[in-house]
Design an enzyme around this catalytic site. Structure first.
Site, PDB file in Angstrom:
ATOM      1  NE  ARG A 153     -66.201 -16.845  19.760  1.00 34.23           N
ATOM      2  CZ  ARG A 153     -65.316 -17.043  20.744  1.00 34.23           C
ATOM      3  NH1 ARG A 153     -65.406 -16.379  21.874  1.00 34.23           N
ATOM      4  NH2 ARG A 153     -64.325 -17.902  20.588  1.00 34.23           N
ATOM      5  CG  HIS A 208     -67.865 -21.005  21.440  1.00 31.95           C
ATOM      6  ND1 HIS A 208     -67.927 -20.919  20.068  1.00 31.95           N
ATOM      7  CD2 HIS A 208     -68.482 -22.151  21.774  1.00 31.95           C
ATOM      8  CE1 HIS A 208     -68.545 -21.990  19.603  1.00 31.95           C
ATOM      9  NE2 HIS A 208     -68.894 -22.756  20.614  1.00 31.95           N
ATOM     10  CE1 TYR A 212     -61.064 -18.091  23.167  1.00 38.46           C
ATOM     11  CE2 TYR A 212     -61.652 -19.788  24.759  1.00 38.46           C
ATOM     12  CZ  TYR A 212     -62.030 -18.823  23.850  1.00 38.46           C
ATOM     13  OH  TYR A 212     -63.359 -18.577  23.635  1.00 38.46           O
TER      14      TYR A 212
HETATM   15  C1  TPP Z   1     -69.170 -30.983  13.905  1.00 34.98           C
HETATM   16  C2  TPP Z   1     -69.012 -30.204  15.143  1.00 34.98           C
HETATM   17  N1  TPP Z   1     -67.880 -30.330  15.859  1.00 34.98           N
HETATM   18  C3  TPP Z   1     -67.723 -29.636  17.001  1.00 34.98           C
HETATM   19  C4  TPP Z   1     -68.689 -28.807  17.450  1.00 34.98           C
HETATM   20  C5  TPP Z   1     -68.510 -28.009  18.727  1.00 34.98           C
HETATM   21  N2  TPP Z   1     -68.331 -26.623  18.351  1.00 34.98           N
HETATM   22  C6  TPP Z   1     -69.375 -25.779  18.322  1.00 34.98           C
HETATM   23  S1  TPP Z   1     -68.967 -24.326  17.676  1.00 34.98           S
HETATM   24  C7  TPP Z   1     -67.364 -24.761  17.467  1.00 34.98           C
HETATM   25  C8  TPP Z   1     -66.414 -23.792  16.860  1.00 34.98           C
HETATM   26  C9  TPP Z   1     -66.939 -23.237  15.606  1.00 34.98           C
HETATM   27  O1  TPP Z   1     -66.077 -22.290  15.107  1.00 34.98           O
HETATM   28  P1  TPP Z   1     -66.472 -21.431  13.854  1.00 34.98           P
HETATM   29  O2  TPP Z   1     -66.849 -22.301  12.721  1.00 34.98           O
HETATM   30  O3  TPP Z   1     -65.368 -20.477  13.629  1.00 34.98           O
HETATM   31  O4  TPP Z   1     -67.799 -20.671  14.301  1.00 34.98           O
HETATM   32  P2  TPP Z   1     -67.972 -19.626  15.503  1.00 34.98           P
HETATM   33  O5  TPP Z   1     -68.280 -20.430  16.717  1.00 34.98           O
HETATM   34  O6  TPP Z   1     -66.718 -18.860  15.639  1.00 34.98           O
HETATM   35  O7  TPP Z   1     -69.138 -18.801  15.116  1.00 34.98           O
HETATM   36  C10 TPP Z   1     -67.168 -26.058  17.894  1.00 34.98           C
HETATM   37  C11 TPP Z   1     -65.876 -26.765  17.869  1.00 34.98           C
HETATM   38  C12 TPP Z   1     -69.866 -28.713  16.684  1.00 34.98           C
HETATM   39  N3  TPP Z   1     -70.891 -27.928  17.055  1.00 34.98           N
HETATM   40  N4  TPP Z   1     -69.993 -29.411  15.550  1.00 34.98           N
END
Ligand code: TPP
Ligand code: MG
Lengths: 327, 368
Positions: free
Chosen positions: B258, B262, B271
């Site tokens: 990425r 985020h 971070y």
């Molecule tokens: C169940 C849940 N917990 C927390 C969140 C908050 N949140 C949104 S994206 C994210 C990180 C997701 O990481 P990843 O699966 O690696 O996807 P990326 O964002 O890197 O595409 C978090 C903690 C959420 N959307 N859903």
């Protein structure tokens, strides 16, 4: 005393309690290095290290389940669920275990944990980031459910939540996180859980609310005073469950009229319980049917329509005037 | 019984075809028709430019929070390109490139990101699920879709997307397990972009790869260079064929990055280092793919620029159109739509209450 936002005040509560009590462990997604996505845990990992502040893998169910184990061992976990919209992933751990391990083990094991989580609308967020589902938790036996309405009571209630012998769900309004500052004493301050506060005195009408809805409620009370010459009494619940009804009943016995306000959906929401209690215990004092001003029984819309969904001063005033007009 | 190693028939592999310097492993080069190559390139460029524009719209307050995809275009396009219209796409929330490939309009993305539920409208002829924000929760739906397709004796497949963070959720493990147990035609596409907000993948799991998690459930797993569209394409081709021919699910781990925040509410400087980002910038999938096309004699600087200006115009037109459409949107009363097939009377009452309140405040507004 320093003027603090709710974020800073919550941070102060965590920091002071962690200093005092090495049983307090903070855990959750992004709570360490990032300081929490709202920065409530900012700086804690620097001060206390990664054995007191755990940046966990992404799994709400595990965060809560692990907290239950820690708590049963004698620690005081304070876990953060990043948004209350993602606390359903851990719902079963709360319902099946946290809220009833005391009961199931006949008091041998207890779960003195706090689950902190941001709730509520009004911050132009994405789906799942704006709901108010306090009723789920309030409906769960064995669980306490706390919702502060400002920096000072947030800090003081979080302190009590961390010291409570039972699991506490602690909802923090995103809309209030940085909305305003309040004097928050440096010296420790704790507010008992289960004690609603009368924050404005009046004889004509009782307005009952909590959390982010306290601001439009107080605004409505002021306008009633200014434009209608009506003295509204305002009660801030602070603890949703267990619901302490005494102060509500006393107030309604005095005013004979009440409006209950929350942003959660209407049906089976906290207002329904409050209205029932008033019916049961203050029925003969009521001068008019009790009104409620709430969210609708639908998914809160994406942010372009959320303003129309959320109760506001105008809606509260309309309900208040209706209750006042009835005789 | 002596102690001995148990052999597992499934394997985890790693695949890279076009490396970060643009060097091609010709033996592994997939045979992709020219028009598909052009389409992949155009969509990649469109997704990249659109992401940039969305970011500037967000910074100007013209849309709300959104999740940029920069750097992950190859992982998305190399996989989605294998789906037929009747196949199913079950995305997470960072798959704009895949959605554009499937025909989602730029306007709808803008409208959604500006907080209008109208932006989610999915045409009847597209079997694409709306984005799913709760991390990890959507994969199992692909398993249900795949099972249903098999039940109806169709050879449609379901492709589901998720991140590295999602692999920590119980839901991920349950979905893989169900897919394997029921041998459903599902392709699990993990975009391992190294971060889940502030948590690096090394703190998400002690596993060496995410692909190996497939083995525990009895399905093949493959780790591909997710910034190498040829490798992604080749791996997905196999996985889709396997699914379509009734041989069950596959897990593809696309190792990518990425490159931006985020979401627009995040500050990655808290971070991760600029050096790390810079290193991954060197592995950007877009220039790598363009070099490949140029080396093959399929693309020239002029042609690329022509495509780019066409794309920029397309984006501008979409923004203008979306902004025009949004002027007529947002009647709050529409919020009651789509709650039930038939609106219960209590909800009708609430709807009337809001209608009434809105007209009263409009009246008051006039008076005041
Ligand atoms: C169940 C849940 N917990 C927390 C969140 C908050 N949140 C949104 S994206 C994210 C990180 C997701 O990481 P990843 O699966 O690696 O996807 P990326 O964002 O890197 O595409 C978090 C903690 C959420 N959307 N859903
Ligand atoms: Mg990720």
């Amino acid at each position: 005393m320093a003027k603090m936002t709710m974020v800073q005040a919550l941070n102060l509560a965590l920091q002071q309690e962690m200093e005092k009590d090495d049983r307090v462990i903070v855990l959750g997604e992004d709570v360490g290095v990032d300081g929490g996505v709202f920065r409530v845990t900012d700086g804690l990992i620097k001060q206390f290290g990664d054995q007191r502040v755990l940046d966990t893998p992404l799994a709400e169910s595990a965060i809560v389940g692990m907290s239950i184990g820690m708590a049963a061992y004698g620690l005081r976990p304070v876990c953060e669920i990043q948004f209350s919209g993602f606390s359903y992933q851990n719902f079963h751990q709360i319902e099946n275990h946290a809220a009833r391990l005391r009961w199931r083990s006949r008091g041998r094991f207890t779960v003195p944990m706090v689950l902190r989580t941001p709730y509520g609308g009004g911050v132009r967020a994405l789906e799942h980031h704006s709901e108010s589902r306090e009723a789920y938790w309030a409906h769960t036996p064995g669980l306490k459910m706390v919702i502060p309405s400002g920096p000072r009571n947030a800090r003081a209630l979080l302190v009590s939540a961390m010291r409570d012998p039972d699991p506490v769900i602690f909802y923090e309004s995103k809309a209030l996180y940085r909305a305003f500052r309040e004097e928050v004493p440096e010296a420790e301050e704790a507010l008992p859980i289960g004690e609603p506060q009368r924050v404005r005195e009046g004889e004509d009408l009782t307005l009952i609310s909590y959390g982010a809805m306290m601001r439009p409620t107080l605004e409505a009370a002021q306008q009633l005073q200014d434009t209608d010459g009506i003295a509204a009494e305002v009660i801030d619940l602070l603890t949703i469950s267990p619901l302490a009804e005494k102060i509500l009943i006393q107030s309604v016995k005095k005013t004979g009229r009440a409006v209950v306000i929350h942003e959660a959906p209407r049906s089976f929401g906290p207002a329904a319980e409050i209205m029932s209690r008033l019916m049961e215990k203050a029925f003969y004092y009521l001068e008019a049917p009790i009104e409620r001003v709430t969210g609708y029984d639908i998914v809160i819309p994406l942010f372009n329509r959320e303003k129309a969904y959320l109760p506001n001063t105008e809606r509260i005033l309309r309900a208040a005037r209706k209750v006042l007009a009835a005789s | 019984m002596p102690r001995k190693k148990i052999t597992i028939s499934e394997k985890v592999e790693a695949l890279s075809i076009l490396d970060e310097k643009g060097r091609l492993d010709e033996k592994l080069e997939p045979d992709i028709a020219e028009d598909v190559l052009f389409q992949l390139h155009r969509t990649m460029l469109l997704a990249r430019k659109f992401d940039e524009r969305l970011l500037s719209l967000q910074r100007q307050g013209r849309i709300g929070t959104f999740a940029p995809i920069k750097g992950q275009e190859a992982a998305q396009l190399g996989t989605i390109a294998h789906l037929r219209p009747g196949d199913w796409m079950v995305p997470a929330f960072r798959e704009t490139a895949a959605e554009l490939w499937r025909g989602r309009s730029l306007e709808s993305v803008i409208i959604y990101n500006n907080g209008f539920n109208e932006g989610v409208a999915i045409p009847d002829d597209r079997n694409d699920f709306p984005i799913s924000v709760p991390v990890g929760s959507q994969m199992i739906h692909a398993v249900g879709l795949g099972w249903a397709a098999k039940y109806r004796q169709k050879d449609d497949v379901a492709m589901t997307y998720f991140g590295d963070g999602a692999t920590s959720q119980g839901d991920f493990h349950e979905a893989l397990n169900f897919a394997a147990v029921f041998q459903t035609p599902v392709i699990f596409v993990c975009q391992n972009n190294q971060w889940a907000i502030s948590i690096p993948v090394s703190q998400q799991t002690r596993s060496k790869t995410l692909a190996q998690k497939a083995l525990a459930y009895g399905m093949p797993g493959i780790q591909v260079d997710g910034n190498d569209i040829l490798a992604v394409y080749a791996a997905a081709q196999e996985a889709v064929q396997r699914a379509r021919s009734g041989d069950g699910p596959t897990l593809i781990e696309c190792v990518t990055y990425r490159l931006l925040m985020h979401t627009t509410a995040d500050d990655p400087k808290r971070y991760r280092t600029d050096e790390e980002v810079e290193q991954w910038n060197q592995r950007d999938p877009l220039p790598r793919f363009e070099k490949y096309l140029i080396d093959k004699g399929l693309l020239t600087e002029e042609k690329r620029n022509a495509v780019e200006s066409e794309i920029l115009e397309e984006i501008q037109t979409a923004i203008d159109r979306a902004e025009k459409q949004m002027e007529a949107m947002g009647d709050p009363i529409d919020m009651f739509d789509n709650t039930f097939a038939e609106m219960p009377s209590s909800l009708k009452e609430q709807k009337e209450e809001l209608t009434h309140a809105l007209s009263e405040s409009a009246e008051e507004g006039k008076d005041g």
